[in-house]
Design a protein around this motif. Structure first.
Motif, PDB file in Angstrom:
ATOM      1  N   ARG A  88       0.860  -1.157   0.043  1.00 46.35           N
ATOM      2  CA  ARG A  88      -0.249  -0.101  -0.108  1.00 46.35           C
ATOM      3  C   ARG A  88       0.735   1.534   0.340  1.00 46.35           C
ATOM      4  O   ARG A  88       0.767   2.410  -0.442  1.00 46.35           O
ATOM      5  CB  ARG A  88      -0.805   0.023   1.628  1.00 46.35           C
ATOM      6  N   LYS A  89       2.412   0.932   0.427  1.00 40.75           N
ATOM      7  CA  LYS A  89       2.590   2.650   0.439  1.00 40.75           C
ATOM      8  C   LYS A  89       3.995   2.584  -0.955  1.00 40.75           C
ATOM      9  O   LYS A  89       4.347   3.864  -0.618  1.00 40.75           O
ATOM     10  CB  LYS A  89       4.083   2.200   1.816  1.00 40.75           C
ATOM     11  N   LEU A  90       3.529   1.644  -1.616  1.00 39.99           N
ATOM     12  CA  LEU A  90       4.126   1.925  -3.143  1.00 39.99           C
ATOM     13  C   LEU A  90       3.621   1.979  -3.420  1.00 39.99           C
ATOM     14  O   LEU A  90       2.520   2.067  -3.761  1.00 39.99           O
ATOM     15  CB  LEU A  90       4.636   0.021  -2.976  1.00 39.99           C
ATOM     16  N   ASP A  91       4.530   2.238  -4.782  1.00 45.19           N
ATOM     17  CA  ASP A  91       3.624   2.385  -6.476  1.00 45.19           C
ATOM     18  C   ASP A  91       3.276   1.841  -7.286  1.00 45.19           C
ATOM     19  O   ASP A  91       3.439   0.790  -7.745  1.00 45.19           O
ATOM     20  CB  ASP A  91       3.520   3.749  -6.488  1.00 45.19           C
ATOM     21  N   VAL A  92       2.093   1.935  -8.143  1.00 43.44           N
ATOM     22  CA  VAL A  92       1.806   0.523  -9.080  1.00 43.44           C
ATOM     23  C   VAL A  92       2.910   1.160  -9.950  1.00 43.44           C
ATOM     24  O   VAL A  92       3.220   1.785 -10.059  1.00 43.44           O
ATOM     25  CB  VAL A  92       0.329   1.281 -10.324  1.00 43.44           C
ATOM     26  N   ALA A  94       6.140   0.160  -9.209  1.00 39.89           N
ATOM     27  CA  ALA A  94       6.923   0.099  -8.101  1.00 39.89           C
ATOM     28  C   ALA A  94       7.672  -1.067  -8.091  1.00 39.89           C
ATOM     29  O   ALA A  94       6.793  -2.361  -7.959  1.00 39.89           O
ATOM     30  CB  ALA A  94       7.085   0.694  -6.724  1.00 39.89           C
ATOM     31  N   ASN A  95       8.977  -1.419  -7.689  1.00 43.00           N
ATOM     32  CA  ASN A  95       9.647  -3.002  -7.203  1.00 43.00           C
ATOM     33  C   ASN A  95       9.009  -3.390  -5.594  1.00 43.00           C
ATOM     34  O   ASN A  95       9.437  -2.205  -4.958  1.00 43.00           O
ATOM     35  CB  ASN A  95      11.481  -2.799  -7.582  1.00 43.00           C
ATOM     36  N   PHE A  96       9.327  -4.820  -5.485  1.00 44.49           N
ATOM     37  CA  PHE A  96       8.770  -4.794  -4.316  1.00 44.49           C
ATOM     38  C   PHE A  96       9.876  -5.797  -3.996  1.00 44.49           C
ATOM     39  O   PHE A  96      10.673  -6.198  -4.354  1.00 44.49           O
ATOM     40  CB  PHE A  96       7.602  -6.193  -4.481  1.00 44.49           C
ATOM     41  N   PRO A  97      10.346  -5.306  -2.370  1.00 44.46           N
ATOM     42  CA  PRO A  97      11.377  -6.095  -2.001  1.00 44.46           C
ATOM     43  C   PRO A  97      11.800  -7.637  -2.350  1.00 44.46           C
ATOM     44  O   PRO A  97      10.660  -7.909  -2.606  1.00 44.46           O
ATOM     45  CB  PRO A  97      11.286  -5.652  -0.875  1.00 44.46           C
ATOM     46  N   SER A  98      12.395  -8.012  -2.423  1.00 46.74           N
ATOM     47  CA  SER A  98      13.514  -9.379  -2.747  1.00 46.74           C
ATOM     48  C   SER A  98      12.898 -10.600  -1.500  1.00 46.74           C
ATOM     49  O   SER A  98      12.071  -9.750  -0.474  1.00 46.74           O
ATOM     50  CB  SER A  98      14.654  -9.838  -2.746  1.00 46.74           C
ATOM     51  N   GLU A  99      12.438 -11.414  -2.424  1.00 39.61           N
ATOM     52  CA  GLU A  99      12.453 -12.917  -0.539  1.00 39.61           C
ATOM     53  C   GLU A  99      13.096 -12.283   0.535  1.00 39.61           C
ATOM     54  O   GLU A  99      12.872 -12.456   1.527  1.00 39.61           O
ATOM     55  CB  GLU A  99      12.015 -13.915  -0.988  1.00 39.61           C
ATOM     56  N   LYS A 100      14.595 -12.543   0.377  1.00 38.61           N
ATOM     57  CA  LYS A 100      15.628 -12.234   1.663  1.00 38.61           C
ATOM     58  C   LYS A 100      14.954 -11.143   2.634  1.00 38.61           C
ATOM     59  O   LYS A 100      15.438 -11.495   3.198  1.00 38.61           O
ATOM     60  CB  LYS A 100      16.847 -12.177   0.140  1.00 38.61           C
ATOM     61  N   GLU A 101      15.023  -9.971   1.608  1.00 39.46           N
ATOM     62  CA  GLU A 101      14.672  -8.357   2.463  1.00 39.46           C
ATOM     63  C   GLU A 101      13.348  -8.805   3.237  1.00 39.46           C
ATOM     64  O   GLU A 101      13.485  -8.449   4.237  1.00 39.46           O
ATOM     65  CB  GLU A 101      14.986  -7.769   0.769  1.00 39.46           C
ATOM     66  N   LEU A 102      12.681  -9.527   2.564  1.00 40.19           N
ATOM     67  CA  LEU A 102      11.351  -9.640   3.278  1.00 40.19           C
ATOM     68  C   LEU A 102      11.856 -10.005   4.215  1.00 40.19           C
ATOM     69  O   LEU A 102      10.941 -10.677   5.481  1.00 40.19           O
ATOM     70  CB  LEU A 102      10.685 -10.146   2.447  1.00 40.19           C
ATOM     71  N   ALA A 123      -4.217 -12.280  -5.421  1.00 33.62           N
ATOM     72  CA  ALA A 123      -4.936 -11.854  -5.439  1.00 33.62           C
ATOM     73  C   ALA A 123      -4.560 -10.339  -6.398  1.00 33.62           C
ATOM     74  O   ALA A 123      -6.001  -9.100  -6.303  1.00 33.62           O
ATOM     75  CB  ALA A 123      -4.835 -10.960  -4.447  1.00 33.62           C
ATOM     76  N   GLY A 124      -4.100 -10.059  -7.339  1.00 32.70           N
ATOM     77  CA  GLY A 124      -3.422  -9.090  -8.284  1.00 32.70           C
ATOM     78  C   GLY A 124      -2.568  -8.402  -8.015  1.00 32.70           C
ATOM     79  O   GLY A 124      -2.689  -7.166  -9.044  1.00 32.70           O
ATOM     80  N   VAL A 125      -2.171  -7.749  -7.105  1.00 32.87           N
ATOM     81  CA  VAL A 125      -1.090  -7.223  -6.467  1.00 32.87           C
ATOM     82  C   VAL A 125      -0.028  -7.034  -6.595  1.00 32.87           C
ATOM     83  O   VAL A 125       0.684  -6.173  -6.975  1.00 32.87           O
ATOM     84  CB  VAL A 125      -1.445  -7.037  -4.441  1.00 32.87           C
ATOM     85  N   LEU A 126       0.726  -8.188  -6.658  1.00 29.32           N
ATOM     86  CA  LEU A 126       2.189  -8.390  -7.155  1.00 29.32           C
ATOM     87  C   LEU A 126       1.882  -8.922  -8.326  1.00 29.32           C
ATOM     88  O   LEU A 126       0.978  -9.729  -9.128  1.00 29.32           O
ATOM     89  CB  LEU A 126       2.936  -8.889  -6.190  1.00 29.32           C
ATOM     90  N   GLU A 127       2.640  -8.377  -9.176  1.00 31.29           N
ATOM     91  CA  GLU A 127       2.867  -8.829 -10.983  1.00 31.29           C
ATOM     92  C   GLU A 127       4.926  -9.955 -10.950  1.00 31.29           C
ATOM     93  O   GLU A 127       5.597  -9.060 -10.170  1.00 31.29           O
ATOM     94  CB  GLU A 127       3.393  -8.477 -11.813  1.00 31.29           C
ATOM     95  N   LEU A 139      -3.430  -1.891  -6.633  1.00 27.95           N
ATOM     96  CA  LEU A 139      -3.215  -1.461  -4.961  1.00 27.95           C
ATOM     97  C   LEU A 139      -3.368  -2.533  -4.273  1.00 27.95           C
ATOM     98  O   LEU A 139      -5.460  -3.271  -4.529  1.00 27.95           O
ATOM     99  CB  LEU A 139      -3.848  -0.312  -4.413  1.00 27.95           C
ATOM    100  N   PRO A 140      -3.550  -3.213  -3.413  1.00 30.31           N
ATOM    101  CA  PRO A 140      -4.253  -4.148  -2.374  1.00 30.31           C
ATOM    102  C   PRO A 140      -5.544  -3.535  -2.451  1.00 30.31           C
ATOM    103  O   PRO A 140      -5.689  -2.707  -1.803  1.00 30.31           O
ATOM    104  CB  PRO A 140      -3.274  -5.190  -1.106  1.00 30.31           C
ATOM    105  N   ALA A 141      -7.048  -4.872  -2.214  1.00 29.53           N
ATOM    106  CA  ALA A 141      -8.056  -3.851  -1.437  1.00 29.53           C
ATOM    107  C   ALA A 141      -7.951  -4.175  -0.105  1.00 29.53           C
ATOM    108  O   ALA A 141      -7.077  -4.384   0.628  1.00 29.53           O
ATOM    109  CB  ALA A 141      -9.443  -5.009  -1.720  1.00 29.53           C
TER     110      ALA A 141
END
Length: 144
Positions: A88-92, A94-102, A123-127, A139-141
């Protein structure tokens, strides 16, 4: 414990520990289970039952690598909720953090992070783009 108590030995131990905790505000941790066994002359299961009573009352909590500490356990936010809040803090786009970072930021196991990521992907939030990682697709519901 020299004689059996009609209330149960574990309750007497719990009472003694409760008194120790409430009587001295400088007490931040309890002795180890082995030390409590020796001090009270009981089996580990009896000590464990006494500690479980205090946990249920919110007086102590187990802290990995430290032992039994005085105070309530900090509520754990589910990993899916943590990742949803991050999305929710990121824009459509935007890169999402890696599994390692998470795994490092959430303190969760990689498998747990992967299951949460799969739910967000479903849910279609991440690609997911092979070789590129994950990006925000939408953006997530509020009900993910």
């Amino acid at each position: 414990m020299p004689e059996r108590s009609p209330r149960g030995t574990y309750l007497r131990i719990a009472d003694a520990l409760r008194t120790e905790i409430s009587g001295d505000s400088t007490v931040t941790s309890l002795p180890s289970e082995a030390e409590l066994m020796e001090e009270h002359g009981v089996a580990r299961t009896t000590v464990k039952r006494a500690l479980d009573v205090l946990v249920a009352e919110g007086l102590i909590r187990s802290q990995p690598g430290v032992g039994w500490v005085v105070g309530r356990a900090e509520p754990k936010v589910p990993v899916l909720d943590q990742l949803t809040a991050l999305a929710r803090k990121l824009d459509v786009g935007a890169n999402f953090p890696s599994e390692k970072e998470l795994t490092e930021t959430t303190g969760a196991a990689r498998g747990t992070v992967r299951r949460a990521l799969a739910q967000l992907e479903g849910a279609g939030v991440l690609e997911v783009r092979h070789g590129k990682g994950r990006t925000i697709r939408s953006l997530p519901a509020n009900h993910i």
